[in-house]
Design an enzyme around this catalytic site. Structure first.
Site, PDB file in Angstrom:
ATOM      1  N   GLU A   1      -3.850   9.097  -2.486  1.00 36.99           N
ATOM      2  CA  GLU A   1      -4.641   8.016  -1.882  1.00 36.99           C
ATOM      3  C   GLU A   1      -5.363   8.544  -0.656  1.00 36.99           C
ATOM      4  OE1 GLU A   1      -4.012   3.951   0.729  1.00 36.99           O
ATOM      5  OE2 GLU A   1      -2.409   4.558  -0.636  1.00 36.99           O
TER       6      GLU A   1
ATOM      7  N   ARG B   1     -10.769   5.870   6.232  1.00 35.31           N
ATOM      8  CA  ARG B   1     -10.664   5.721   7.685  1.00 35.31           C
ATOM      9  C   ARG B   1     -11.497   6.740   8.441  1.00 35.31           C
ATOM     10  NH1 ARG B   1      -4.058   5.205   8.234  1.00 35.31           N
ATOM     11  NH2 ARG B   1      -3.762   3.662   6.572  1.00 35.31           N
TER      12      ARG B   1
ATOM     13  N   THR C   1      -7.352   1.763   1.854  1.00 38.65           N
ATOM     14  CA  THR C   1      -7.963   0.987   2.938  1.00 38.65           C
ATOM     15  C   THR C   1      -9.274   0.360   2.478  1.00 38.65           C
ATOM     16  OG1 THR C   1      -7.088   2.741   4.391  1.00 38.65           O
ATOM     17  CG2 THR C   1      -8.243   0.939   5.447  1.00 38.65           C
TER      18      THR C   1
ATOM     19  N   LYS D   1       0.887  -3.316  -3.421  1.00 39.37           N
ATOM     20  CA  LYS D   1       1.190  -2.528  -2.235  1.00 39.37           C
ATOM     21  C   LYS D   1       1.853  -3.460  -1.222  1.00 39.37           C
ATOM     22  CE  LYS D   1      -0.852   0.169   1.518  1.00 39.37           C
ATOM     23  NZ  LYS D   1      -1.985   0.996   1.943  1.00 39.37           N
TER      24      LYS D   1
END
Length: 223
Positions: A51, A55, A79, A139
């Site tokens: 993953e 960011r 994200t 998640k």
């Protein structure tokens, strides 16, 4: 057709992907040149599902390079918080998406996505709603701050069908506690990709950490 009925029949399952290894590395890539050797080290260590979090400025390009150059890597984007990011992730070659939380509008956008999604939740109500919409692996984030192992144990009785990939505050000391739960398919964590090792180009350390994480045992078999 309601959103609930429409979603359930269209969502690709995330379970076969997440079940490939007990740990999903959560990666923050600051320098694009680190992306390929980092991913190769993770794959060599036995953690193919990667993953890459959105960011940093180079995150999408890192996904693109890993997808094109690292054999055996299953690279996704994390994200993901808004619809506009989804198309960019698909164009970069992401094979799965992860969100820290899931608003109704984001869930609707995910319903149109042709790749698996791990939608984020932090409460029983959120988890129930996402499962109702057809998301197969959720998640659980931020795991430790949201009740951790105790929370997952407490909802397993009334909600035994839910499956999770807990992320947030998880490391080698407590990962086995999560993986001992029948509802946990895998855990997400950044301890296998320490920032100091990446900055130093010490991808051998990453490979060794990945190998140790890949050897962690799960309570249940999935897929």
């Amino acid at each position: 057709m309601s959103l609930t009925r429409g979603l359930a029949s269209r969502l690709p399952s995330a379970l076969p992907l997440v079940a490939k290894a007990p740990v999903v590395p959560v990666v923050v890539i600051e320098r694009l040149e680190d992306a390929v050797p980092l991913a190769r080290a993770l794959v060599e260590g036995g953690l193919p599902l990667i993953e890459v979090t959105l960011r940093t400025a180079v995150a999408l390009e890192a996904v693109r390079h890993i997808a094109a150059e690292v054999e055996g890597a299953i690279v996704g984007a994390g994200t993901v918080v808004e619809r506009a990011q989804i198309e960019a992730c698909l164009e970069a070659g992401a094979t799965f998406l992860v969100s820290p939380g899931t608003t109704p509008s984001l869930a609707e956008a995910f319903a149109e996505t042709p790749i698996p999604v791990m939608a984020g939740c932090a409460t029983a109500s959120e988890a129930m709603r996402l499962a109702e919409l057809g998301f197969e692996v959720l998640k659980f984030f931020p795991a430790e701050a949201s009740g951790g192992v105790a929370f997952l144990k407490s909802i397993a009785g009334p909600l035994p069908h839910l499956r999770f990939c807990p992320t947030g505050g998880i490391g080698p000391a407590n990962a086995p506690d999560y993986l001992a739960l029948p509802s946990v398919v895998a855990v997400g964590g950044s301890w296998v990709v320490p920032a100091d090792a990446i900055r130093a180009g010490d991808f051998g350390k990453v490979r060794d950490l990945a190998k140790a994480a890949a050897g962690l045992k799960r309570a249940a078999r999935f897929g």
